[in-house]
Every structure is written in structure tokens, then in C-alpha cells.
Design an enzyme around this catalytic site. Sequence first.
Site, PDB file in Angstrom:
ATOM      1  N   HIS A 172       3.697  -4.476   3.698  1.00 35.85           N
ATOM      2  CA  HIS A 172       2.630  -5.448   3.459  1.00 35.85           C
ATOM      3  C   HIS A 172       3.186  -6.779   2.950  1.00 35.85           C
ATOM      4  O   HIS A 172       4.287  -6.865   2.423  1.00 35.85           O
ATOM      5  CB  HIS A 172       1.622  -4.895   2.450  1.00 35.85           C
ATOM      6  CG  HIS A 172       2.215  -4.650   1.096  1.00 35.85           C
ATOM      7  ND1 HIS A 172       2.440  -5.649   0.179  1.00 35.85           N
ATOM      8  CD2 HIS A 172       2.646  -3.511   0.507  1.00 35.85           C
ATOM      9  CE1 HIS A 172       2.972  -5.144  -0.910  1.00 35.85           C
ATOM     10  NE2 HIS A 172       3.113  -3.836  -0.736  1.00 35.85           N
TER      11      HIS A 172
ATOM     12  N   GLU B 102       0.510   4.018  -1.371  1.00 35.03           N
ATOM     13  CA  GLU B 102       1.722   3.884  -2.195  1.00 35.03           C
ATOM     14  C   GLU B 102       1.754   4.959  -3.273  1.00 35.03           C
ATOM     15  O   GLU B 102       0.712   5.455  -3.709  1.00 35.03           O
ATOM     16  CB  GLU B 102       1.771   2.488  -2.831  1.00 35.03           C
ATOM     17  CG  GLU B 102       2.984   2.206  -3.695  1.00 35.03           C
ATOM     18  CD  GLU B 102       4.318   2.285  -2.971  1.00 35.03           C
ATOM     19  OE1 GLU B 102       4.690   3.407  -2.535  1.00 35.03           O
ATOM     20  OE2 GLU B 102       4.999   1.251  -2.860  1.00 35.03           O
TER      21      GLU B 102
END
Length: 189
Positions: free
Chosen positions: A9, A82
Site C-alpha cells: 500500500h 496486516e
Amino acid sequence: MTSICLVRHGETMWNREKKLQGGTDIPLNDKGVSQAELCRDYLKDDAWDVLVTSPLERAKHTAEIIGEGHNLPLIVMEEFRERHFGEAEGMPEEERLAAYPDKQYPGQEDKEVFINRVMTGVRHLVEEFPDRRVLLVAHGAVINAILTEISDGEIGADRFKLLNGCLTNIEFMEGIWKVHDYNQVTHLS
């Protein structure tokens, strides 16, 4: 052969401030949006079959921007969220290293549980999309875990920092994983 392009990201303010994000849902900053747009522009001429993302906003927003150039449905997979780092989330790097030099953060997700979760997601992609080209937008620890697992520890294993907006290309063919490249950022310059 299943080809997967792993995209980390774009940048967030916590990335810039060197704070550990983990499961905390931090949005992209302006630079992160720009990095996502550069990824989109770089990847737009390739034919992709599937666009997958972590459910966290920083990854999902990056994927949505990349998806603008591909007209692909966005598949959100919890397996690529995550790793949760417990009490260390939100702590600046210097403070975190002083408090937890061994990186054993209270309340963090067990490493083996995390790796199993991520690799279950990878196996799902290979089974669900054989002979397809997959874009997967995820996080540093997620991509590092994948690289570590498929290379038997030769690549990944937290040996280097994956940069925001970096690309990593892997493929699965006849039961064997191959890493073509990793942490590529030439498209960001």
C-alpha cells in the site's frame, strides 16, 4: 501458472512518522495516493484477471486507485490483513525499540498464526485462480511473510524494508514457487 503481483500500500502519516501500524486502520496520505496512482499507471498496460486487497483502508484505497485502470472487481480478503502488533501499534520506532528491543510486543498476533493466515489466503488464490494473473494489495509484514515462506527463508524474513508502493512478482507453476523480483520501486521515480 498463477502469477501474483504483490503491491505494498501507499504511504500513510504513520509510515512517515515511523509508527507501527499493524491492525490500526490508518488512511493514505497525499504521497500514498500519488504512489497508488503511479502503480496504477505502471500496471495499466498489463492484463490482470483479479484484484485482491486487505480490508484495511490503506490497502483498500490503494487497490481502488489501481483498479481504476483495469475495470476489475475488487475482492477483499481478511487473510491479507496486516499482523496485529498489540501495544506497540502507534509507537514511534525509537520509543518502540527502547521499550521492546526483542520485538515481543504485548498483545501481538502470534507469528505462526499470522503466517498460517496469510499462506491460507495465498493457497486460496492459487486454487481459485489457476492460470490467472492476480494483483494483490497488502502490507509489509504480509508480503514479507509470503516471500519468506515461498523462498524457504532466502528472501524476506524481515531482512529488508519493503517500501510503500513497491511491487513484488511471484508465480506458482507445477507446485513450485518462483520469485521474479521484489521491492521494485522504479515506477515511483
